[in-house]
Motif scaffolding. Structure first.
Motif, mmCIF file in Angstrom:
data_model
loop_
_atom_site.group_PDB
_atom_site.id
_atom_site.type_symbol
_atom_site.label_atom_id
_atom_site.label_comp_id
_atom_site.label_asym_id
_atom_site.label_seq_id
_atom_site.Cartn_x
_atom_site.Cartn_y
_atom_site.Cartn_z
ATOM 1 N N PRO A 102 4.375 -12.892 -10.770
ATOM 2 C CA PRO A 102 3.267 -12.169 -10.235
ATOM 3 C C PRO A 102 3.766 -10.748 -9.837
ATOM 4 O O PRO A 102 3.055 -9.752 -10.320
ATOM 5 C CB PRO A 102 2.490 -12.769 -9.400
ATOM 6 C CG PRO A 102 2.924 -14.412 -9.582
ATOM 7 C CD PRO A 102 4.373 -14.218 -10.231
ATOM 8 N N SER A 103 4.658 -10.429 -9.095
ATOM 9 C CA SER A 103 5.029 -9.261 -8.670
ATOM 10 C C SER A 103 5.646 -8.246 -9.678
ATOM 11 O O SER A 103 5.650 -7.073 -9.401
ATOM 12 C CB SER A 103 6.146 -9.267 -7.641
ATOM 13 O OG SER A 103 7.368 -9.911 -7.965
ATOM 14 N N ASN A 104 6.089 -8.787 -10.826
ATOM 15 C CA ASN A 104 6.392 -7.732 -11.743
ATOM 16 C C ASN A 104 5.333 -7.469 -12.821
ATOM 17 O O ASN A 104 5.590 -6.570 -13.625
ATOM 18 C CB ASN A 104 7.645 -8.612 -12.767
ATOM 19 C CG ASN A 104 8.872 -8.527 -11.893
ATOM 20 O OD1 ASN A 104 9.052 -7.703 -11.051
ATOM 21 N ND2 ASN A 104 9.752 -9.710 -12.343
ATOM 22 N N GLU A 105 4.260 -8.445 -12.791
ATOM 23 C CA GLU A 105 3.248 -8.005 -13.760
ATOM 24 C C GLU A 105 2.609 -6.668 -13.997
ATOM 25 O O GLU A 105 2.294 -6.153 -14.784
ATOM 26 C CB GLU A 105 2.237 -9.192 -13.447
ATOM 27 C CG GLU A 105 2.774 -10.489 -14.266
ATOM 28 C CD GLU A 105 1.413 -11.797 -13.837
ATOM 29 O OE1 GLU A 105 0.243 -11.442 -13.268
ATOM 30 O OE2 GLU A 105 1.674 -12.702 -14.562
ATOM 31 N N ARG A 106 2.186 -6.123 -12.727
ATOM 32 C CA ARG A 106 1.580 -5.010 -12.385
ATOM 33 C C ARG A 106 2.491 -3.759 -13.132
ATOM 34 O O ARG A 106 2.056 -3.035 -14.005
ATOM 35 C CB ARG A 106 1.121 -4.819 -10.975
ATOM 36 C CG ARG A 106 0.292 -3.375 -10.965
ATOM 37 C CD ARG A 106 0.053 -3.198 -9.513
ATOM 38 N NE ARG A 106 -0.658 -1.961 -9.344
ATOM 39 C CZ ARG A 106 -1.010 -1.560 -8.228
ATOM 40 N NH1 ARG A 106 -0.697 -2.227 -7.096
ATOM 41 N NH2 ARG A 106 -1.660 -0.291 -7.938
ATOM 42 N N CYS A 149 -3.870 -13.897 -18.269
ATOM 43 C CA CYS A 149 -4.384 -14.630 -17.055
ATOM 44 C C CYS A 149 -3.529 -16.263 -17.350
ATOM 45 O O CYS A 149 -3.455 -17.095 -16.749
ATOM 46 C CB CYS A 149 -5.635 -14.719 -16.637
ATOM 47 S SG CYS A 149 -6.172 -13.093 -16.192
ATOM 48 N N GLU A 150 -3.568 -16.400 -18.984
ATOM 49 C CA GLU A 150 -3.332 -17.802 -19.141
ATOM 50 C C GLU A 150 -1.781 -18.100 -19.045
ATOM 51 O O GLU A 150 -0.822 -17.155 -19.043
ATOM 52 C CB GLU A 150 -3.496 -17.746 -20.779
ATOM 53 C CG GLU A 150 -3.031 -19.179 -21.229
ATOM 54 C CD GLU A 150 -3.130 -19.129 -22.800
ATOM 55 O OE1 GLU A 150 -2.386 -19.998 -23.564
ATOM 56 O OE2 GLU A 150 -3.847 -18.379 -23.376
ATOM 57 N N GLY A 158 0.987 -14.969 -15.854
ATOM 58 C CA GLY A 158 0.732 -15.054 -16.989
ATOM 59 C C GLY A 158 1.574 -14.782 -18.255
ATOM 60 O O GLY A 158 2.666 -14.350 -17.918
ATOM 61 N N VAL A 159 1.451 -15.242 -19.287
ATOM 62 C CA VAL A 159 2.220 -15.167 -20.631
ATOM 63 C C VAL A 159 1.739 -13.774 -21.515
ATOM 64 O O VAL A 159 0.486 -13.443 -21.439
ATOM 65 C CB VAL A 159 2.087 -16.347 -21.557
ATOM 66 C CG1 VAL A 159 2.649 -16.477 -23.068
ATOM 67 C CG2 VAL A 159 2.347 -17.617 -20.917
#
Length: 122
Positions: free
Chosen positions: A38-42, A78-79, A91-92
């Motif tokens: 999650p830390s890389n998602e943004r 979000c999936e 998420g994927v």
């Protein structure tokens, strides 16, 4: 969100994606998906929406090689996927593999990252 016409003038972005194991790379190459922490998602989603192309260069930690590279094909949703188990991934998103080949770091030692104290890209 930005329209595709605005994205065409933005730069290409590159990210090194470290995987803890080769199995995750194999799943990605077979299914055309990836998931990160999650830390890389943004950061990845920002690059996807603000850039014309986002390339992901994959490496398994401790392998001494890149395992190939892909283009980010969608924003991160979000999936979640059960393919990676419960390893704390977010998420994927879709990836389109361009090259699936083991490339030793020594072939990229001439590449330096100016945003990381000009260290070698590996």
């Amino acid at each position: 969100s930005k329209s595709p016409s605005l994205r065409q003038n933005m730069p290409v972005r590159y990210f090194i994606m470290k995987s803890s194991n080769l199995q995750n790379i194999d799943i990605s190459q077979q299914k055309g998906i990836w998931s990160t922490t999650p830390s890389n998602e943004r950061k990845l989603n920002g690059a996807f929406w603000e850039s014309n192309m986002v390339y992901l260069i994959f490496s398994v930690q401790g392998s001494g090689c890149f395992q190939g590279f892909a283009r980010m094909g969608s924003a991160i949703g979000c999936e979640k996927s059960q393919d990676w188990g419960s390893a704390g991934f977010g998420g994927v998103f879709k990836v389109e593999w361009i090259r699936k080949e083991s490339i030793p770091f020594q072939f990229a030692h001439h590449l330096l990252n100016p945003w990381n104290d000009s260290k070698k890209v590996q």
